[in-house]
Design an enzyme around this catalytic site. Structure first.
Site, short mmCIF file in Angstrom:
data_model
loop_
_atom_site.label_atom_id
_atom_site.label_comp_id
_atom_site.label_asym_id
_atom_site.label_seq_id
_atom_site.Cartn_x
_atom_site.Cartn_y
_atom_site.Cartn_z
CG ASN A 165 -1.55 1.02 1.38
OD1 ASN A 165 -1.95 2.10 0.10
ND2 ASN A 165 -2.57 1.40 2.62
CE LYS A 225 -0.40 3.11 4.77
NZ LYS A 225 -0.43 3.78 6.23
CG HIS A 265 -5.90 2.23 4.85
ND1 HIS A 265 -5.61 3.42 5.58
CD2 HIS A 265 -4.75 0.90 4.78
CE1 HIS A 265 -4.27 2.69 6.38
NE2 HIS A 265 -4.19 1.75 6.00
CD GLU A 303 -3.07 5.77 6.99
OE1 GLU A 303 -2.85 5.20 5.60
OE2 GLU A 303 -2.16 5.05 7.01
CD GLU A 349 -3.38 -2.44 7.10
OE1 GLU A 349 -2.51 -2.63 6.45
OE2 GLU A 349 -4.44 -1.56 7.14
N GLY A 402 2.08 2.39 10.97
CA GLY A 402 3.27 3.41 10.58
C GLY A 402 3.70 3.53 11.93
CB SER A 425 4.82 -1.83 11.85
OG SER A 425 4.53 -0.41 12.46
#
Ligand code: PGA
Length: 251
Positions: free
Chosen positions: A9, A11, A96, A98, A167, A173, A213
């Protein structure tokens, strides 16, 4: 049996030129040393049409990171599932964390997106996962169960086409990875929910990826778990050597 998948991904990283260079490099690296799992790179929309012809589809699939919840029309700035598919892309990340946190994507909006993706022959990589406070309160199971409502309205045949990605938001991250035991525990729970809704065969065939991560040094201990079928990789997907290191966890 279900597939093992390593999906990147990207991003909002990489200019078009940088993205093309990374896709070419990955294609070369995987041509020289074939992967033992399915590999997908999910890129910004503007990269898709340039990247899809550059990669060998037998080595790597290409996907988007999002698509619109409407089929077409006056939705300025949006990109439809049909447009994504018209680039040659085969996958789309949906839900996702985000997108949920920064762009207000709800269970109902995501249900529309998943349906449009499937109607356009895209494979949704559907993400679920709890935030830190929910994990600390022991609520992770109920959070993922509620998020699955977006895909539990699908027919069994359509559900069989999607990929799930667990996730934990506290691991994305942050450099803080779920332990292999934490990942296995919740992946097994997610699979049990799928089995309860669609039966054991569909649950056994459903790929459930871990994301957060994940890196070359911890990929193997995560993927070796019976209910962890690969990874959705953010930061470590931005360098060919790191991404290849994760793909090699299946060797
Ligand atoms: P990360 O991101 O690997 O950088 O933690 C994973 C993701 O958000 O898909």
């Amino acid at each position: 049996m279900r597939k093992n998948i390593v999906a990147g991904n990207w991003k909002m990283n990489k200019t078009l030129q940088e993205g093309i260079a990374l896709a070419k490099e990955l294609n070369e690296v995987l041509t020289a040393d074939k992967p033992n799992c399915d590999v997908v790179i999910c890129t910004p929309f503007i990269h898709l049409a340039s990247v899809t012809p550059l990669v060998d589809p037998s080595l790597m699939g290409v996907g988007a990171e999002n698509c619109a919840d409407k089929a077409e029309g006056a939705y300025t700035g949006e990109v439809s599932a049909a447009m994504v598919a018209s680039t040659g892309a085969k996958y789309v990340i949906l839900g996702h964390s985000e997108r949920r946190a920064y762009y207000g994507e709800t269970v109902a909006i995501l249900e529309e997106k998943v349906k449009l993706a499937l109607a356009n022959n895209l494979t949704p990589i559907f993400c679920i996962g709890e935030v830190l406070e929910e994990r600390e309160a022991g609520k992770q199971n109920e959070v993922v169960a509620a998020q699955l409502a977006s895909v539990f309205s699908l027919s069994p045949a359509d559900f069989g086409k999607i990929v799930l990605a667990y996730e934990p938001v506290w691991a994305i991250g942050t450099g803080k990875t779920a332990t292999p035991a934490q990942a296995q525990e919740i992946h097994a729970f997610i699979r049990s929910l799928v089995a309860g809704k669609y039966g054991k065969e569909i649950a056994d065939n459903c790929s459930i990826l871990y994301g957060g991560s994940c890196k070359p040094s911890n990929a193997k201990e995560l993927f070796v778990n019976p209910d962890v079928d690969g990874g959705l990789i953010g930061g470590a997907a931005l360098k060919a050597a790191d991404f290849k290191g994760i793909i090699d966890a299946f060797k």
